[in-house]
Design an enzyme around this catalytic site. Sequence first.
Site, PDB file in Angstrom:
ATOM      1  N   CYS A 120       6.350   4.560   9.033  1.00  0.00           N
ATOM      2  CA  CYS A 120       6.806   3.665   7.784  1.00  0.00           C
ATOM      3  C   CYS A 120       8.346   4.131   7.586  1.00  0.00           C
ATOM      4  CB  CYS A 120       6.182   4.042   6.544  1.00  0.00           C
ATOM      5  SG  CYS A 120       4.406   3.167   6.694  1.00  0.00           S
ATOM      6  N   LYS A 176       8.118  -1.589  -2.565  1.00  0.00           N
ATOM      7  CA  LYS A 176       7.508  -0.987  -1.393  1.00  0.00           C
ATOM      8  C   LYS A 176       8.711  -0.196  -0.453  1.00  0.00           C
ATOM      9  CE  LYS A 176       4.990   0.895   1.574  1.00  0.00           C
ATOM     10  NZ  LYS A 176       4.051   2.164   1.198  1.00  0.00           N
ATOM     11  N   GLU A 180       0.869  -1.119   0.003  1.00  0.00           N
ATOM     12  CA  GLU A 180      -0.063  -0.002  -0.026  1.00  0.00           C
ATOM     13  C   GLU A 180       0.909   1.294   0.043  1.00  0.00           C
ATOM     14  OE1 GLU A 180      -3.296   0.367  -0.363  1.00  0.00           O
ATOM     15  OE2 GLU A 180      -2.559   2.463  -0.603  1.00  0.00           O
TER      16      GLU A 180
HETATM   17  P1  NAD Z   1      -1.470  -0.618  12.719  1.00  0.00           P
HETATM   18  O1  NAD Z   1      -0.859  -1.029  14.056  1.00  0.00           O
HETATM   19  O2  NAD Z   1      -2.711   0.799  12.649  1.00  0.00           O
HETATM   20  O3  NAD Z   1      -2.704  -1.821  12.507  1.00  0.00           O
HETATM   21  C1  NAD Z   1      -2.574  -3.147  12.515  1.00  0.00           C
HETATM   22  C2  NAD Z   1      -3.660  -3.886  13.026  1.00  0.00           C
HETATM   23  O4  NAD Z   1      -3.498  -5.350  12.884  1.00  0.00           O
HETATM   24  C3  NAD Z   1      -3.857  -3.682  14.509  1.00  0.00           C
HETATM   25  O5  NAD Z   1      -5.235  -3.033  15.089  1.00  0.00           O
HETATM   26  C4  NAD Z   1      -3.595  -5.131  15.361  1.00  0.00           C
HETATM   27  O6  NAD Z   1      -4.279  -5.184  16.597  1.00  0.00           O
HETATM   28  C5  NAD Z   1      -4.008  -6.129  14.053  1.00  0.00           C
HETATM   29  N1  NAD Z   1      -3.542  -7.255  14.418  1.00  0.00           N
HETATM   30  C6  NAD Z   1      -2.285  -7.615  14.488  1.00  0.00           C
HETATM   31  N2  NAD Z   1      -1.956  -9.029  14.539  1.00  0.00           N
HETATM   32  C7  NAD Z   1      -3.424  -9.496  14.453  1.00  0.00           C
HETATM   33  C8  NAD Z   1      -3.848 -10.850  14.266  1.00  0.00           C
HETATM   34  N3  NAD Z   1      -3.037 -11.939  14.382  1.00  0.00           N
HETATM   35  N4  NAD Z   1      -5.018 -11.090  13.922  1.00  0.00           N
HETATM   36  C9  NAD Z   1      -5.823  -9.806  13.705  1.00  0.00           C
HETATM   37  N5  NAD Z   1      -5.483  -8.798  13.969  1.00  0.00           N
HETATM   38  C10 NAD Z   1      -4.395  -8.498  14.023  1.00  0.00           C
HETATM   39  O7  NAD Z   1      -0.699  -0.752  11.448  1.00  0.00           O
HETATM   40  P2  NAD Z   1      -0.861  -0.029   9.969  1.00  0.00           P
HETATM   41  O8  NAD Z   1      -0.217   1.514  10.041  1.00  0.00           O
HETATM   42  O9  NAD Z   1      -2.253   0.058   9.542  1.00  0.00           O
HETATM   43  O10 NAD Z   1       0.131  -0.761   9.111  1.00  0.00           O
HETATM   44  C11 NAD Z   1      -0.177  -2.141   8.748  1.00  0.00           C
HETATM   45  C12 NAD Z   1       0.855  -2.593   7.618  1.00  0.00           C
HETATM   46  O11 NAD Z   1       0.750  -1.612   6.505  1.00  0.00           O
HETATM   47  C13 NAD Z   1       2.275  -2.550   8.100  1.00  0.00           C
HETATM   48  O12 NAD Z   1       3.156  -3.346   7.594  1.00  0.00           O
HETATM   49  C14 NAD Z   1       2.714  -1.107   7.850  1.00  0.00           C
HETATM   50  O13 NAD Z   1       4.304  -0.995   7.196  1.00  0.00           O
HETATM   51  C15 NAD Z   1       2.085  -1.108   6.201  1.00  0.00           C
HETATM   52  N6  NAD Z   1       1.818   0.373   5.683  1.00  0.00           N
HETATM   53  C16 NAD Z   1       1.230   1.401   6.448  1.00  0.00           C
HETATM   54  C17 NAD Z   1       1.139   2.828   5.967  1.00  0.00           C
HETATM   55  C18 NAD Z   1       0.606   3.880   6.940  1.00  0.00           C
HETATM   56  O14 NAD Z   1       0.577   4.796   6.441  1.00  0.00           O
HETATM   57  N7  NAD Z   1       0.324   3.597   8.291  1.00  0.00           N
HETATM   58  C19 NAD Z   1       1.133   2.735   4.743  1.00  0.00           C
HETATM   59  C20 NAD Z   1       1.578   1.821   3.906  1.00  0.00           C
HETATM   60  C21 NAD Z   1       1.788   0.600   4.332  1.00  0.00           C
HETATM   61  C1  UDX Z   2       4.776   7.444   3.814  1.00  0.00           C
HETATM   62  C2  UDX Z   2       4.768   7.380   2.194  1.00  0.00           C
HETATM   63  O1  UDX Z   2       4.649   8.698   1.525  1.00  0.00           O
HETATM   64  C3  UDX Z   2       3.665   6.496   1.732  1.00  0.00           C
HETATM   65  O2  UDX Z   2       3.674   6.369   0.324  1.00  0.00           O
HETATM   66  C4  UDX Z   2       3.633   5.258   2.496  1.00  0.00           C
HETATM   67  O3  UDX Z   2       2.504   4.312   2.015  1.00  0.00           O
HETATM   68  C5  UDX Z   2       3.570   5.299   3.894  1.00  0.00           C
HETATM   69  O4  UDX Z   2       4.705   6.105   4.030  1.00  0.00           O
HETATM   70  P1  UDX Z   2       3.627   8.820   5.508  1.00  0.00           P
HETATM   71  O5  UDX Z   2       4.397   8.308   6.369  1.00  0.00           O
HETATM   72  O6  UDX Z   2       1.986   8.607   6.088  1.00  0.00           O
HETATM   73  O7  UDX Z   2       3.391   8.133   4.043  1.00  0.00           O
HETATM   74  O8  UDX Z   2       3.389  10.180   5.368  1.00  0.00           O
HETATM   75  P2  UDX Z   2       4.498  11.287   4.385  1.00  0.00           P
HETATM   76  O9  UDX Z   2       3.814  12.422   3.668  1.00  0.00           O
HETATM   77  O10 UDX Z   2       5.452  10.528   3.537  1.00  0.00           O
HETATM   78  O11 UDX Z   2       5.476  11.875   5.453  1.00  0.00           O
HETATM   79  C6  UDX Z   2       6.285  11.258   6.172  1.00  0.00           C
HETATM   80  C7  UDX Z   2       7.003  12.235   7.021  1.00  0.00           C
HETATM   81  O12 UDX Z   2       8.025  12.945   6.097  1.00  0.00           O
HETATM   82  C8  UDX Z   2       6.088  13.364   7.910  1.00  0.00           C
HETATM   83  O13 UDX Z   2       6.749  13.481   9.102  1.00  0.00           O
HETATM   84  C9  UDX Z   2       6.331  14.578   6.967  1.00  0.00           C
HETATM   85  O14 UDX Z   2       6.156  15.547   7.934  1.00  0.00           O
HETATM   86  C10 UDX Z   2       7.660  14.384   6.470  1.00  0.00           C
HETATM   87  N1  UDX Z   2       8.132  15.383   5.307  1.00  0.00           N
HETATM   88  C11 UDX Z   2       7.358  14.833   4.219  1.00  0.00           C
HETATM   89  C12 UDX Z   2       8.764  16.223   5.232  1.00  0.00           C
HETATM   90  O15 UDX Z   2       9.381  16.584   6.418  1.00  0.00           O
HETATM   91  N2  UDX Z   2       9.213  17.125   4.200  1.00  0.00           N
HETATM   92  C13 UDX Z   2       8.404  16.727   2.930  1.00  0.00           C
HETATM   93  O16 UDX Z   2       8.658  17.460   1.827  1.00  0.00           O
HETATM   94  C14 UDX Z   2       7.440  15.705   3.131  1.00  0.00           C
END
Ligand code: NAD
Ligand code: UDX
Length: 460
Positions: free
Chosen positions: A274, A218, A163
């Site tokens: 991330c 990713k 994602e």
């Molecule tokens: P998060 O911690 O917000 O959510 C994960 C959820 O999974 C939690 O609610 C947890 O309780 C649940 N969980 C864990 N083990 C479980 C199980 N065995 N059964 C059922 N539920 C379970 O995490 P997130 O931010 O949504 O990230 C999830 C993944 O996506 C990570 O690998 C992260 O690196 C990736 N990712 C995150 C972002 C972001 O912006 N947060 C963007 C892109 C990718």
């Molecule tokens: C990032 C990636 O952008 C996204 O594609 C991936 O799926 C998850 O990780 P996110 O961490 O949610 O997303 O936010 P992002 O907008 O990338 O910002 C990350 C950090 O960098 C923030 O703290 C932001 O304030 C900082 N940032 C971003 C800067 O300081 N300067 C910039 O120009 C851009």
Amino acid sequence: MKEIKKITCIGAGYVGGPTMSVIAQKNPDVEVTVVDLNHARIAAWNDEDLDNLPVYEPGLDAVVGEARGRNLFFSTDVDKAISEADMIFISVNTPTKTYGKGKGQAADLKFIELCARQIAAVAKNDKIVVEKSTLPVRTAEALKNILENTGNGVNFHILSNPEFLAEGTAVTDLHNPDRVLIGGEDAEAIEALVNVYAAWVPRERILTTNLWSSELSKLVANAFLAQRVSSINAISELCEVTGANVDEVARAIGQDSRIGGKFLKASVGFGGSCFQKDILNLVYIARTYNLHEVADYWEQVIIMNDHQKTRFAEKIIQTMYNTVNGKHIAFLGWAFKKDTNDTRESAAIYVADHLLDEEAQVVVYDPKVSAEQIYKDLDYLGTRSPEDNRRLVKVVDNAYEALDGAHAAAILTEWDEFKGYDWAKVKEGMKKPSFVFDGRKLLDRNELNRLGFAYYAIGE
Ligand code: NAD
Ligand code: UDX
């Protein structure tokens, strides 16, 4: 080709919740169930009042409001949802390991493995299993091993579908993605997932690759984005000593279409769940293959980011006559960026920790982050006792209250509302000289100087 009628997503967090809500919104004929072990989180996703959803994202309330109860469901019954699904997304957390081999660098895959084992134990018919979580390259191999050794005759196809949404813009990113990436081996399984996205994403933006390219892409995408932030932050320090202005430099180089203007905003340092985690993971993988120069190269992005956070805190101390002991410093913002309530790895946590070591009195205001979360973030560091964190840090729900009587204001998050404050009124209530440390280059220097503030911004 198998038609997908039921989708289950394990993990109802920042990715699982919004992603599945949009998939359900755009595929009204597919039943989408999001499951989680966390009962409170699921209850919040089911809350009648859409203001209480566990993830704050602009526009998410409308999407959930449209699909929930129609073809979008949130539940804690993981087994039932697995058993009924044609396609299962795994969207659980993959944090940096805090123990054992790879501690502090490698991704902790225990939650992923638990999901795979649960799917293997429960599934009675063939399933497509989709890695939505961010994973080290070649994780699909381990998943396959676990799933294929159940001996119950069930077939599993594994796809990687990382994602790319960013927090704060999750809904627009999901509605209008630059690309959707699908890695896999089985053409039918790939096509089934392509069709889910093709309900709203133009086909030419749906890229298909082999599993390993998808998993690695990713990590690489996040590493490149974070690298740009560290690059401009490195230049911000040079600007401060040479009289150049980092925003002007960013504009000048960003106009070059080969460089491009995005992700060149100097800041107090990147945060979020991330960037750091995924680069550390990349570094760890490179070291595992003995690619030490590659590992060192990417590690520098993190080193630079840590330096930027420390440098900002040091600047505050130095400017305030080398002591902040007992001084009231108002923190505007705690979230790692605007328009989210997420605080994971937020620069604010580390800047606060540094100032608290010097016995500063920090008063925090953030429009979306709760006091409970702020204390949790500080306690998690383990730098001082929870009592000391509560003695030194106060959390208020009004910015003017945070700023009243303050020696200094520090801007940690770029929330739009900070720009609209009546800074003349703020100045009246603050101690003199009134310092503003702008970690986001958000405010207007000329205006603040005119009002008589001692104004410092990153990169000027
Ligand atoms: P998060 O911690 O917000 O959510 C994960 C959820 O999974 C939690 O609610 C947890 O309780 C649940 N969980 C864990 N083990 C479980 C199980 N065995 N059964 C059922 N539920 C379970 O995490 P997130 O931010 O949504 O990230 C999830 C993944 O996506 C990570 O690998 C992260 O690196 C990736 N990712 C995150 C972002 C972001 O912006 N947060 C963007 C892109 C990718
Ligand atoms: C990032 C990636 O952008 C996204 O594609 C991936 O799926 C998850 O990780 P996110 O961490 O949610 O997303 O936010 P992002 O907008 O990338 O910002 C990350 C950090 O960098 C923030 O703290 C932001 O304030 C900082 N940032 C971003 C800067 O300081 N300067 C910039 O120009 C851009």
